[in-house]
Write an enzyme that holds these catalytic residues in place. Structure first.
Site, short mmCIF file in Angstrom:
data_model
loop_
_atom_site.label_atom_id
_atom_site.label_comp_id
_atom_site.label_asym_id
_atom_site.label_seq_id
_atom_site.Cartn_x
_atom_site.Cartn_y
_atom_site.Cartn_z
N GLU A 31 -11.13 0.79 -3.41
CA GLU A 31 -11.32 0.50 -1.88
C GLU A 31 -11.95 1.59 -1.19
O GLU A 31 -11.46 2.96 -1.22
CB GLU A 31 -10.08 0.19 -1.30
CG GLU A 31 -10.28 -0.40 0.21
CD GLU A 31 -8.77 -0.90 0.83
OE1 GLU A 31 -7.87 -1.25 -0.05
OE2 GLU A 31 -8.59 -0.85 2.07
N LYS A 78 -1.21 -1.15 -4.33
CA LYS A 78 -2.56 -0.16 -3.94
C LYS A 78 -1.85 1.29 -3.77
O LYS A 78 -1.05 1.38 -3.02
CB LYS A 78 -3.08 -0.86 -2.71
CG LYS A 78 -3.86 0.25 -2.11
CD LYS A 78 -4.58 -0.73 -0.98
CE LYS A 78 -4.78 -0.10 0.38
NZ LYS A 78 -5.46 -0.85 1.36
N ASP A 104 -7.10 3.19 -2.87
CA ASP A 104 -7.89 3.23 -1.67
C ASP A 104 -8.39 4.76 -1.32
O ASP A 104 -7.02 5.46 -1.16
CB ASP A 104 -7.05 2.49 -0.49
CG ASP A 104 -7.69 2.38 0.83
OD1 ASP A 104 -9.04 2.97 1.04
OD2 ASP A 104 -7.23 1.68 1.67
N SER A 142 0.82 -1.12 0.05
CA SER A 142 -0.04 -0.01 -0.15
C SER A 142 0.85 1.13 0.04
O SER A 142 1.78 1.42 0.96
CB SER A 142 -0.80 0.11 1.27
OG SER A 142 -1.85 1.15 1.35
N ASP A 196 -13.88 -1.51 3.33
CA ASP A 196 -12.73 -1.61 4.42
C ASP A 196 -13.44 -1.17 5.61
O ASP A 196 -14.26 -1.76 6.44
CB ASP A 196 -11.47 -1.17 3.99
CG ASP A 196 -10.61 -0.87 5.26
OD1 ASP A 196 -10.73 -1.25 6.35
OD2 ASP A 196 -9.28 -0.33 4.99
N GLY A 210 -4.27 -4.15 6.14
CA GLY A 210 -3.07 -4.00 6.99
C GLY A 210 -3.36 -2.74 7.57
O GLY A 210 -3.87 -1.89 7.38
N LYS A 252 -2.78 5.11 -2.42
CA LYS A 252 -3.74 5.72 -1.59
C LYS A 252 -4.27 6.98 -2.42
O LYS A 252 -3.31 7.76 -3.14
CB LYS A 252 -3.22 6.40 -0.23
CG LYS A 252 -2.92 5.01 0.65
CD LYS A 252 -4.19 4.70 1.23
CE LYS A 252 -3.90 3.89 2.46
NZ LYS A 252 -5.29 3.25 2.95
N LYS A 291 -9.96 -6.89 8.09
CA LYS A 291 -8.92 -6.72 8.98
C LYS A 291 -9.53 -7.20 10.32
O LYS A 291 -10.33 -6.63 10.84
CB LYS A 291 -8.56 -5.28 8.97
CG LYS A 291 -7.98 -4.38 7.73
CD LYS A 291 -7.76 -3.05 8.29
CE LYS A 291 -7.29 -2.11 6.70
NZ LYS A 291 -7.56 -0.76 6.73
O1 SMG Z 1 -0.37 -2.23 6.78
O2 SMG Z 1 0.93 -1.68 4.77
C1 SMG Z 1 -0.07 -1.57 5.80
C2 SMG Z 1 -1.12 -0.38 5.52
C3 SMG Z 1 -2.13 -0.92 4.60
O3 SMG Z 1 -3.19 1.07 3.36
C4 SMG Z 1 -3.56 0.26 4.51
N1 SMG Z 1 -3.96 0.50 5.40
O4 SMG Z 1 -7.26 1.68 4.91
O5 SMG Z 1 -6.36 -0.04 4.07
C5 SMG Z 1 -6.18 1.07 4.67
C6 SMG Z 1 -5.14 1.69 5.43
C7 SMG Z 1 -5.27 1.94 6.81
C8 SMG Z 1 -3.95 2.43 7.67
S1 SMG Z 1 -4.08 3.96 8.08
C9 SMG Z 1 -2.79 4.19 9.05
MG MG Z 2 -8.24 0.85 3.37
#
Ligand code: SMG
Ligand code: MG
Length: 369
Positions: free
Chosen positions: A214, A162, A189, A136, A239, A291, A164, A263
């Site tokens: 996402e 992925k 995402d 991510s 999510d 994650g 953001k 998660k």
């Molecule tokens: O653990 O590599 C990881 C992060 C994966 O993008 C990730 N998590 O919305 O999926 C999600 C985000 C939330 C984390 S915000 C600190």
């Molecule tokens: Mg997410």
């Protein structure tokens, strides 16, 4: 027959190797609660996925600490005979707070499995010993920086990238990454940063052959997600909207998503995560493991979950080095084929290094009966 003698809570902080920016904020360190439960026979670990502020969800570290200290741990310590499977109903007197509950439930499950010599993966019915890893990629200062990061991660071997996204940091950036990498498995995402009026953004993203989009909209807007999904070729993945198996059932029935990010901490722990997995499997909806920048404790937990049969898409289960210079456990490493081994030892199969754990502990409280 197990009695929990103590709940040892720590708040730990570990610097991240690079800042992680999402549509709701930026982190430069991972700060989380770790719970170690001591039972008559053994011990177990649970990692809380809450963060410093209530931004990804309504839960946050100091709040989760209080919920555990004032409500969950006292109930657990009062019980004479504890099985992890009984805890969701034992904790039902606390409304919500799935992340706090997950911390304690997972720790007790870990202890129970350690006592029985069973690995978490086999308890969950995992059907493989390695899982495919995705990465991510946080929002970067520029498109060039994003392209650089993506190429580095692809050289590392990740099976899915992925990105953001956030309003105005979306279509152009995704186009640039897609043009530079026509063949890769790519997703985005939004962390709920858009509203129904932003449909043009999603129509534009629909042209990039993404694996999924996402959590585009507010976490409570299931109907709006269903409306958006009807107009898109690309699958919507939920999510933040999915906090339980009941949520997953509702979202699927409404057509609000075609895939689900599981998660375990967001849904109240491993037992509810298994229930979400089963709801999705029965509906023919593929899932993948999300994650929350976990330390090695939470990462071991995620890897076992991600090895279950309906986890058919690569997860956000990256190796330790993507986050930390020094993880709390032995570092998890990804092979050049982009897969990571599922731990095989009893329980979660890993243990934190005592010196590193002490060095990053900011607060500690040991609760006893
Ligand atoms: O653990 O590599 C990881 C992060 C994966 O993008 C990730 N998590 O919305 O999926 C999600 C985000 C939330 C984390 S915000 C600190
Ligand atoms: Mg997410």
């Amino acid at each position: 027959m197990t009695r929990v003698r103590a709940v040892d809570l720590r708040l730990v902080g570990l610097p991240l190797v690079r800042p992680f920016r999402t549509s709701f904020g930026q982190s430069t360190e991972k700060a989380c609660i770790l719970a170690r439960v001591e039972t008559d026979e053994t011990w177990g670990w649970g990692e809380c996925v809450a963060d410093v502020e209530p931004d990804f969800s309504g839960e946050f570290n100091d709040g989760a600490w209080l919920v555990i200290r004032e409500f969950l741990a006292p109930a657990l310590l009062r019980a004479n005979d504890v099985r992890a499977e009984d805890l969701p109903s034992m904790f039902a007197f606390v409304r919500g707070n799935p992340m706090a509950k997950a911390t304690v439930i997972d720790a007790v499950l870990d202890a129970q499995l350690r006592a029985g010599g069973t690995s978490l993966a086999s308890y969950l019915g995992a059907d493989r010993d390695r899982v495919a890893c995705g990465v991510s990629v946080g929002i970067t200062p520029s498109t060039e920086a994003l392209l650089d990061q993506v190429s580095t991660y692809l050289l590392d071997g990740y099976r899915r990238v992925k990105l953001k996204i956030a309003p105005a940091l979306d279509v152009d950036r995704v186009r640039a990454v897609r043009e530079a990498n026509p063949e890769i498995a790519l997703s985005v995402d939004a962390n709920a940063a858009y509203s129904a009026g932003d449909v043009e953004v999603f129509r534009a993203l629909d042209a990039f052959d993404l694996l999924m989009i996402e959590q585009p909209l507010h976490h409570e807007d299931l109907i709006e997600h269903a409306n958006l999904q009807r107009g898109l070729r690309t699958a919507i993945c939920l999510d933040e909207s999915i906090r339980s198996a009941a949520d997953a059932r509702t979202a699927i029935a409404l057509g609000a998503c075609r895939t689900v990010n599981i998660k375990q901490g967001r849904v109240g722990g491993l037992l509810e995560a298994r229930a979400v997995h089963d709801v999705c499997a029965d509906a023919g909806v593929p899932v993948w493991c999300g994650g929350m920048l976990e330390t090695g404790i939470g990462r071991a937990t995620n890897l076992a979950l991600a090895a279950m049969p309906n986890f058919t898409l690569p997860g956000d289960t990256s190796p330790s080095a993507r986050y930390f210079r020094d993880d709390l456990t032995e570092p998890f490493e990804m092979a050049s084929d982009g897969t990571m081994a599922v731990p095989t030892g009893p329980g979660i199969g890993v243990e934190p290094d005592v010196d590193r754990l002490d060095a990053c502990t900011r607060r500690r409280e040991v609760l006893t009966a």
